[in-house]
Design an enzyme around this catalytic site. Structure first.
Site, PDB file in Angstrom:
ATOM      1  N   ASP A 316       0.962  -1.210   0.056  1.00  0.00           N
ATOM      2  CA  ASP A 316      -0.041  -0.044   0.096  1.00  0.00           C
ATOM      3  C   ASP A 316       0.884   1.199   0.040  1.00  0.00           C
ATOM      4  OD1 ASP A 316      -2.308   1.714   0.037  1.00  0.00           O
ATOM      5  OD2 ASP A 316      -2.798   1.171   1.994  1.00  0.00           O
ATOM      6  N   THR A 318       0.614   4.178   1.864  1.00  0.00           N
ATOM      7  CA  THR A 318       0.339   4.731   3.074  1.00  0.00           C
ATOM      8  C   THR A 318       1.197   3.592   4.108  1.00  0.00           C
ATOM      9  OG1 THR A 318      -1.643   6.203   3.158  1.00  0.00           O
ATOM     10  CG2 THR A 318      -0.621   5.584   5.433  1.00  0.00           C
TER      11      THR A 318
END
Length: 800
Positions: A316, A318
């Site tokens: 991902d 983040t």
């Protein structure tokens, strides 16, 4: 993991609600009473096998039993030097136990660091406590990402949604209301609440499942499976070989029964690649210790091997490409909204959530002024919805329902505000939309016909090591796929800054085809995917696996749990939700994506080196089987005593294999372990066995002195040592100074045995004359040349 409109995980608990909690939980006295009655959640959480299991696994093995019986036989028939192989097994087993206990200590200490501490309300005050200190009747608070550690009954619910897929297989979250049951092992995906513990310890549902299926070796290990297959075939070969040798030496050769037994043991012992199992365990154990020093908790030992075989890593934005924290860089009021008013609404939204996530925490830090506003209802964030909401009542009587989430989800296509959003996303900025809803929060269509009020622009901090990590994976031919719930353009802009290939062409997951084959085609072509739902993450992992990829999934939020569970290797961040840490095989306790290359490198070191040394062990097995067959067929005495083969095994396999197994190795892990090992071991063993028997036959034909068998054995031992040393020299390539020194030291060790009279006598080795020894050297040299040709031909004919 956390996305702009996907606040799956809190970065801070946030301020506690001003009002006193409705339920105060147990008192200190009640907790003490339950502890005294033994009503405690005392299930041991193990990251590795117990000490007794480690000792049992290293001592009570099939081949230790075989070697142990043969050792006892030699102790009976003597002399002791023919039983040296028994002491080697004892030493090897002790080393294996020591190394695995050392790894267990590292794992257990790291498990304590990474252990979840659920929030328990006692005497009206919430406080984190270790899982093992929860007692029956405790009131346990829940928030997004929290795992239910015991069974219980819901007492408080604020939009509480729980995912029970890890227990029931049903992926859809279940809304929980007061009075509903919760099972240990499930986790919260939205909302919050509290439940009373009704079953703790071994009575809890998850504890009962854990006893049926240990967490220790759930990951498939091709290395261990391959070695087990090889050992099974070796066992089948040993029985007829032993019978044939006994008959040959006792009946045909008319040897004394003691001598016949010694020769039979000498033929059987080298067939057993006993050190191969040991070295595999030691390599895994040392890998765990090394990774432990880098704050990597390996919850299942074969996961080291699994990650080394990965060719696609899904991650991902983040928490991996960007750091968890962020800052509000700009506020853009829309439709004539006053900025001061928008600031107050945002402050009220932030203050209404006791568990703010990273993006909401940034809003709280930027706009703390939400005083005078009252929250009368809330809509918890959901990864599927990609927005949250609250019913707010202002100080001037202004009341309404507000939503905060992804602009492209809340606004219809073609809305003028989306043009600004696209421009901001193209610069890698994260954008949230504050909108006023026209419907009640519990209306399924609450997001329809909203009135946009403001765009909140958040700036993320790129991880300084993210670019290097992505470049490492590219160099190692591991494809990186960024799978995020954020806007695809925004994710692509961030990935492009870090140099990820094809990041300039991000894919909006809402347009992904539903069929697995078509989805796999898109995944193979692209590298950045935005607006991905939790169920899509799981589907994407499955689509990649359908193409034969070995997939690793990194995550830290509840929206990652299903994908982590289905991936070949799940990697969780230490600061992530307890649910992700529970299903992952590897936990990065320092929350650094940059630690992954270390794990991959450690796995490749283990696999590459074990493949190397396995060739040594199995070459010995092949030539031992061939020699046994030739001896039985030609009806001659077996050329060796156990002490001869113990010496050869120690110098050409045992000692060098230990160093080679722990050496650095960056070779990419490749499949088909058994095939890759046997394609070299079989020709090497056949050449070594044939050359050794040729020397033995030549010596028998030309030497008729007093100790003919001793001279023949010595000549055959010299040939076999030289060929085995050449196999070691091939395995040790490419050469470094220490590898050259290692091979030279083994050669020097054999020369010392030949030169020192006491060692000559001890090992029953004495070269007679000059013609026979030089003939042995010549045959070995010719065999080495054939070995080189065969090695190169096999490499071209049967590439890995």
């Amino acid at each position: 993991m956390n996305d702009p409109a996907e606040p799956a995980e809190p970065t801070a608990r946030g301020p506690a609600p001003a009002q006193a909690p409705a339920h105060r939980g147990l008192t200190a006295t009640e907790v003490a009473e339950r502890v005294a009655r033994g009503e405690v959640n005392d299930v041991p959480v193990r990251s590795s096998r117990s000490t007794a299991e480690i000792v049992r696994a290293n001592v009570l093995t099939r081949f230790n039993a075989i070697i142990g019986v043969l050792f006892l036989i030699i102790l009976i028939v003597g002399p002791l030097q023919d039983g040296l192989f028994g002491f080697v097994i004892v030493a090897n087993t002790a080393i294996g136990i020591f190394q695995e206990l050392r790894a267990k200590k590292t794992l257990d200490s790291l498990a304590v660091i990474g252990e979840a501490r659920p929030t328990v309300r006692r005497d009206g005050r919430p406080a984190p406590v270790p899982t093992g200190e929860i007692v029956l009747g405790d009131l346990i608070e829940l928030g997004p990402g929290d795992k239910c550690v015991v069974d219980g009954e819901v007492l408080e619910s604020d939009g509480l949604e729980i995912d029970e897929s890890l227990l029931t297989g049903e992926a859809d979250p279940v809304v929980k209301r007061p009075g509903d049951q919760v099972m240990s092992g499930s986790f919260v995906v939205a909302g919050g609440g509290a439940f009373t513990a009704t079953k703790v310890g071994r009575e809890a549902y998850a504890a009962q499942l854990a006893e049926e299926a240990s967490r220790f070796t759930l990951v498939h290990s091709e290395l261990r499976t391959g070695i087990s297959l090889i050992l099974k075939y070796v066992t089948w070969m040993m029985v007829p070989a032993a019978i044939g040798l006994v008959v040959s030496q006792l009946v045909v050769q008319k040897h004394d029964w003691r001598e016949a037994v010694r020769r039979m043991v000498a033929g059987i012992v080298p067939m057993v690649p006993e050190g191969l199992v040991l070295l595999t365990s030691v390599a895994f154990a040392i890998g765990v210790v090394r990774l432990g020093g880098k704050q990597c908790l390996v919850q299942e030992l074969p996961a080291i091997e699994g990650l080394a075989r990965v060719d696609v890593v899904c991650l991902d934005k983040t928490g991996t490409l960007t750091e968890g924290g962020m800052d509000v860089s700009e506020l853009r009021p829309l439709a004539g909204a006053r900025e001061a008013y928008v600031r107050q609404v945002l402050g009220a939204l932030g203050g209404a959530d006791p568990r703010p996530n990273a993006s909401l925490q940034a809003i709280i830090d930027a706009y703390p002024d939400g005083q005078g506003w009252r929250c009368t209802g809330s809509l918890p964030f959901s990864s599927a919805r990609k927005y949250s909401g609250a019913a707010l009542h202002g100080p001037d009587g202004d009341s309404g329902n507000w939503l905060l989430g992804a602009p492209d989800v809340l606004l219809p296509e073609g809305d003028r505000a989306l043009a600004d959003v696209e421009e901001l996303n193209s610069r890698g900025l994260r954008v949230l939309l504050l909108a006023r809803a026209a419907r009640d929060l519990d209306d399924p269509d609450v997001a329809r016909d909203v009135r946009p009020t403001a765009l909140v622009v958040l700036e993320q901090r790129l991880r300084p090591d993210a670019g290097d990590t992505l470049r490492y994976f590219a160099d190692q031919q591991v494809a990186a796929k960024v799978i995020s719930g954020d806007n695809a353009v925004s994710v692509g802009a961030v990935a492009a800054k870090l140099g990820l290939p094809r990041a300039e062409s991000p894919v909006d997951a809402r347009r992904l085809p539903a069929r697995r084959e078509e989805m796999a085609d898109v995944l193979d072509r692209g590298s950045v995917f935005g607006r991905v739902t939790p169920r899509q993450k799981r589907d994407m992992v499955g689509a990649l696996q359908s193409r034969g990829h070995t997939v690793a999934m990194t995550g830290d939020g509840v929206n990652d749990v299903l994908a982590l569970k289905d991936a070949d290797i799940g990697v969780a961040m230490g600061s992530g939700s307890e649910a992700t840490r529970a299903v992952a095989q590897i936990v990065l306790l320092d929350n650094s994506f940059a630690s992954l290359p270390s794990v991959v490198a450690e796995g490749r070191r283990v696999i590459g080196n074990i493949t190397r040394v396995a060739t040594l062990f199995l070459t010995k097995t092949v030539y031992s089987v061939l020699l046994a067959i030739l001896v039985v067929c030609t009806r001659v005495p077996y050329p060796f005593l156990p002490r001869h083969l113990t010496l050869l095994s120690t110098l050409t396999i045992g000692v060098p294999a230990f160093f080679l197994a722990l050496a650095p190795n960056k070779e990419r892990a490749r499949p088909h372990f058994v095939r890759r090992v046997m394609r070299y071991a079989v020709p090497a063993g056949l050449i070594a066995g044939a050359a050794t028997f040729a020397t033995y036959g030549l010596a028998r034909a030309h030497y008729t002195g007093g100790d003919a068998l001793g001279a023949e054995t010595s000549a055959a031992t010299l040939t076999l040592f030289l060929i085995s040393l050449w196999v070691l020299a091939i395995i040790a390539r490419p050469y470094t100074w220490w590898r050259v020194l290692l091979v030279a030291a083994m050669a020097l060790g054999f020369l010392v045995v030949l030169a020192v009279p006491r060692l000559q006598h001890f090992f029953a080795l004495k070269l007679v004359g000059t013609a026979l020894p030089w003939a042995a050297v010549g045959i070995a040299a010719a065999a080495a040349a054939v070995l080189e040709v065969a090695w190169r031909w096999v490499g071209r004919r049967f590439p890995a």
